[in-house]
Design an enzyme around this catalytic site. Structure first.
Site, PDB file in Angstrom:
ATOM      1  CG  HIS A 104      -0.207  -0.084   2.542  1.00 29.28           C
ATOM      2  ND1 HIS A 104       0.029  -1.375   3.051  1.00 29.28           N
ATOM      3  CD2 HIS A 104       0.090   0.988   3.420  1.00 29.28           C
ATOM      4  CE1 HIS A 104       0.583  -1.220   4.144  1.00 29.28           C
ATOM      5  NE2 HIS A 104       0.918   0.068   4.593  1.00 29.28           N
ATOM      6  CG  HIS A 106       0.880   5.394   4.093  1.00 28.21           C
ATOM      7  ND1 HIS A 106      -0.167   5.283   5.058  1.00 28.21           N
ATOM      8  CD2 HIS A 106       1.841   4.331   4.146  1.00 28.21           C
ATOM      9  CE1 HIS A 106       0.310   4.144   6.047  1.00 28.21           C
ATOM     10  NE2 HIS A 106       1.224   3.725   5.303  1.00 28.21           N
TER      11      HIS A 106
END
Ligand code: 5GP
Length: 141
Positions: A104, A106
């Site tokens: 992932h 941010h």
């Protein structure tokens, strides 16, 4: 030592629809949703649908698609929150601060003189997160 991908990590559960998220964007390869413990208003996460723990075991073709979405959402989140800047952050393995082991990125809108809250700090209100997701969606056009 390399660890295997765990299909029961929290983002895999979000991808399977087993737990909810405040969704911002979805296409065939990518999902973006608000971070439950935002470090600043508008903090969202962009994840590929393909399974990998992090950047170290990701397929470069998946990375290329994901980073294009990261750029799109960084622009939209900056605009939606009228921010002066945006942090894009990505951690690989626990020693580097990774806590959820599905790749992932941010995306965190930033303003000067507004320090970021701690990583994995306080849970935000669900209604606020959904409202923020709508704001960013609107900025996507
Ligand atoms: P990492 O430390 O792995 O880079 O970041 C994981 C991020 O996921 C943290 O910022 C944390 O707040 C967020 N997070 C953890 N659990 C959940 C969850 O169940 N839903 C959402 N939307 N975010 C989560």
């Amino acid at each position: 030592m390399t660890s295997a991908y765990d299909t029961n990590n929290i983002f895999a559960k979000i991808l399977r629809g087993e737990i909810p998220c405040a969704k911002v964007y979805e296409d065939d390869d990518t999902l973006a949703f608000m971070d439950v413990m935002p470090q600043a208003p508008g903090h969202l996460l962009v994840i590929p649908k393909a399974a990998s723990r992090n950047i170290l075991d990701a397929d470069p073709a998946v990375l290329a698609k994901t980073i294009a979405v990261v750029q799109k959402l960084a622009i939209a989140a900056k605009h939606a929150f009228d921010a002066e800047g945006v942090n894009v952050a990505q951690f690989n393995e626990a020693a580097a601060g990774q806590t959820v082991f599905h790749l992932h990125f941010h995306v965190i809108p930033r303003n000067e003189h507004e320090p970021m809250k701690p990583h994995s700090g306080t849970m935000a209100d669900g209604d606020v997160l959904r409202a923020h997701a709508e704001k960013i969606k609107a900025a996507l056009g």
